[in-house]
Design a protein around this motif. Structure first.
Motif, PDB file in Angstrom:
ATOM      1  N   ILE A  64       0.798  -1.064  -0.035  1.00 51.93           N
ATOM      2  CA  ILE A  64      -0.008   0.204  -0.106  1.00 51.93           C
ATOM      3  C   ILE A  64       0.831   1.217   0.072  1.00 51.93           C
ATOM      4  CG2 ILE A  64      -1.758   1.259   1.095  1.00 51.93           C
ATOM      5  CD1 ILE A  64      -2.728  -1.404   2.507  1.00 51.93           C
ATOM      6  N   GLY A  65       1.038   1.885  -1.280  1.00 50.43           N
ATOM      7  CA  GLY A  65       1.945   3.112  -1.235  1.00 50.43           C
ATOM      8  C   GLY A  65       3.230   2.524  -1.073  1.00 50.43           C
ATOM      9  N   MET A  66       3.998   3.070  -0.071  1.00 52.10           N
ATOM     10  CA  MET A  66       5.361   2.698   0.302  1.00 52.10           C
ATOM     11  C   MET A  66       5.492   1.763   1.368  1.00 52.10           C
ATOM     12  SD  MET A  66       7.764   5.968  -0.563  1.00 52.10           S
ATOM     13  CE  MET A  66       9.205   5.278  -0.250  1.00 52.10           C
ATOM     14  N   ALA A  67       4.258   1.326   1.735  1.00 51.46           N
ATOM     15  CA  ALA A  67       4.226   0.398   2.866  1.00 51.46           C
ATOM     16  C   ALA A  67       4.098  -0.973   2.403  1.00 51.46           C
ATOM     17  CB  ALA A  67       3.163   0.904   3.767  1.00 51.46           C
ATOM     18  N   GLU A 103       7.085   0.233   6.756  1.00 49.36           N
ATOM     19  CA  GLU A 103       7.205   1.176   5.779  1.00 49.36           C
ATOM     20  C   GLU A 103       8.717   1.638   5.853  1.00 49.36           C
ATOM     21  OE1 GLU A 103       3.640   4.071   6.582  1.00 49.36           O
ATOM     22  OE2 GLU A 103       4.412   3.643   8.611  1.00 49.36           O
ATOM     23  N   PRO A 104       9.096   2.768   4.724  1.00 52.78           N
ATOM     24  CA  PRO A 104      10.717   2.999   4.993  1.00 52.78           C
ATOM     25  C   PRO A 104      10.852   3.838   6.206  1.00 52.78           C
ATOM     26  CG  PRO A 104       9.220   4.090   2.997  1.00 52.78           C
ATOM     27  CD  PRO A 104       8.479   3.508   3.925  1.00 52.78           C
ATOM     28  N   LYS A 107      11.108   9.077   0.626  1.00 63.07           N
ATOM     29  CA  LYS A 107      10.871   8.946   1.747  1.00 63.07           C
ATOM     30  C   LYS A 107      10.236  10.214   2.379  1.00 63.07           C
ATOM     31  CE  LYS A 107      14.596   7.018   3.640  1.00 63.07           C
ATOM     32  NZ  LYS A 107      15.481   6.391   4.635  1.00 63.07           N
ATOM     33  N   LEU A 108      10.748  11.387   2.184  1.00 64.42           N
ATOM     34  CA  LEU A 108      10.430  12.352   3.118  1.00 64.42           C
ATOM     35  C   LEU A 108       9.034  12.925   2.287  1.00 64.42           C
ATOM     36  CD1 LEU A 108      13.542  14.733   3.100  1.00 64.42           C
ATOM     37  CD2 LEU A 108      12.276  13.756   5.016  1.00 64.42           C
ATOM     38  N   ILE A 109       8.785  12.804   1.095  1.00 65.70           N
ATOM     39  CA  ILE A 109       7.530  13.136   0.478  1.00 65.70           C
ATOM     40  C   ILE A 109       6.416  12.041   0.854  1.00 65.70           C
ATOM     41  CG2 ILE A 109       6.306  13.051  -1.807  1.00 65.70           C
ATOM     42  CD1 ILE A 109       8.810  14.082  -3.145  1.00 65.70           C
ATOM     43  N   TYR A 110       6.851  10.857   1.097  1.00 68.71           N
ATOM     44  CA  TYR A 110       5.948   9.796   1.416  1.00 68.71           C
ATOM     45  C   TYR A 110       5.339  10.381   3.027  1.00 68.71           C
ATOM     46  CZ  TYR A 110       4.225   5.542   3.622  1.00 68.71           C
ATOM     47  OH  TYR A 110       3.537   4.625   4.268  1.00 68.71           O
ATOM     48  N   PHE A 111       6.217  10.291   3.834  1.00 68.15           N
ATOM     49  CA  PHE A 111       5.725  10.839   5.246  1.00 68.15           C
ATOM     50  C   PHE A 111       5.081  12.296   5.431  1.00 68.15           C
ATOM     51  CE2 PHE A 111       8.725   7.392   6.184  1.00 68.15           C
ATOM     52  CZ  PHE A 111       8.120   6.602   7.274  1.00 68.15           C
ATOM     53  N   LEU A 112       5.444  13.135   4.580  1.00 70.24           N
ATOM     54  CA  LEU A 112       4.954  14.337   4.331  1.00 70.24           C
ATOM     55  C   LEU A 112       3.534  14.421   4.204  1.00 70.24           C
ATOM     56  CD1 LEU A 112       7.750  16.737   3.117  1.00 70.24           C
ATOM     57  CD2 LEU A 112       6.637  16.916   5.424  1.00 70.24           C
ATOM     58  N   ASP A 144      -2.357   5.464   8.482  1.00 71.01           N
ATOM     59  CA  ASP A 144      -2.786   5.599   7.223  1.00 71.01           C
ATOM     60  C   ASP A 144      -2.815   4.556   6.173  1.00 71.01           C
ATOM     61  OD1 ASP A 144      -3.354   7.942   5.407  1.00 71.01           O
ATOM     62  OD2 ASP A 144      -1.415   7.391   4.170  1.00 71.01           O
ATOM     63  N   ALA A 145      -1.772   3.669   6.352  1.00 68.08           N
ATOM     64  CA  ALA A 145      -1.865   2.264   5.436  1.00 68.08           C
ATOM     65  C   ALA A 145      -2.987   1.604   5.787  1.00 68.08           C
ATOM     66  CB  ALA A 145      -0.577   1.648   5.563  1.00 68.08           C
ATOM     67  N   LEU A 146      -3.602   1.697   7.144  1.00 69.22           N
ATOM     68  CA  LEU A 146      -4.627   0.868   7.366  1.00 69.22           C
ATOM     69  C   LEU A 146      -5.885   1.316   7.132  1.00 69.22           C
ATOM     70  CD1 LEU A 146      -4.012   0.383  11.425  1.00 69.22           C
ATOM     71  CD2 LEU A 146      -3.032  -0.982   9.586  1.00 69.22           C
TER      72      LEU A 146
END
Length: 249
Positions: free
Chosen positions: A61-64, A83-84, A143-148, A159-161
């Motif tokens: 799911i995304g980067m997860a 996650e990353p 990684k930064l864009i993902y977490f932002l 979020d992944a849930l």
């Protein structure tokens, strides 16, 4: 039509804010020995979570990466979110960048189409990277864009849930206790997600209540409402205990 109008005409970043004044940080992300040890500790935590799993299913799911399975030692079914990993310096960078983007964003995210907002934010974040002349490798940038995105317009730790359509219920009964989910196929599953402090959990619950258009305080400690995506939310906030139970429909 309304969403398009909000996005097209009113969704702007505040150009009067000096982002370099907010963003005081060394432009180069440096990794030292202590940071590498922290990174290894995070990897060890992931290994401990999955080493005894009899894996039922994997998905992304995304980067997860999501791993569902049965823990042969704990004798329980688990839902593991991998996650990353951010290094200490990347965490500092992330916190600074989050302040910058929040300061520049002058429209509540609840009022904007999420898909359009996510694409717009990604572009603006890349512009901020360029404006600040940050020396970042591609992996760190992603990684930064993902977490932002996850923390600014997503649901933070869960979020992944929230993005997993197979989950019907997400619940947490307090600080330091694992979040549990109810899966359509595997039913009750223990996740590796926890809220570490009262402040973190209370802040998260208050944020969810605000997305429902309601206020969660000690004077008004119970909120029952619907999130923008239609999910039902039930939260109880107390002086000695913070309980969050979220029901997905």
């Amino acid at each position: 039509m309304v969403i398009k109008k909000i996005f097209g005409e009113n969704f702007n970043f505040n150009k009067n804010i000096d982002i370099k004044k907010i963003f005081k940080l060394d432009k180069n992300v440096k990794k030292d020995r202590e940071e590498n040890e922290s990174y290894l500790d995070a990897l060890k935590e992931i290994y401990e979570e999955i080493k005894n799993l009899e894996i039922y299913e994997k998905m992304t799911i995304g980067m997860a990466e999501i791993i569902i399975g049965y823990d042969n030692v704990e004798k329980t079914k688990k839902y593991i979110v991998i996650e990353p990993i951010l290094t200490k310096e990347e965490i500092k960078l992330f916190l600074k960048l989050r302040k910058v983007v929040q300061a520049l964003l002058d429209v509540p995210v609840e009022e904007i189409d999420k898909e359009k907002l996510e694409d717009y934010l990604k572009e603006k974040i890349k512009e901020i990277f360029d404006d600040l002349k940050l020396t970042l490798d591609d992996v760190t940038r992603h990684k930064l864009i993902y977490f932002l995105i996850k923390y600014l317009i997503g649901y933070g730790k869960i979020d992944a849930l929230m993005k997993d359509e197979n989950l019907e219920d997400i619940s947490c009964t307090g600080v330091g206790k694992p979040v549990y989910v109810f899966h359509r196929k595997y039913e009750h599953l223990k996740t590796n997600i926890k809220f570490e402090t009262d402040e973190e959990l209370d802040s998260f619950c208050i944020s969810l209540a605000q997305r429902c258009g309601k206020s969660l305080t000690l004077a008004n400690p119970i909120v029952d409402g619907s999130l923008p995506d239609g999910s039902r939310l039930n939260v109880t906030l107390g002086r000695d205990i913070s309980d969050m139970v979220q029901h997905l429909q």
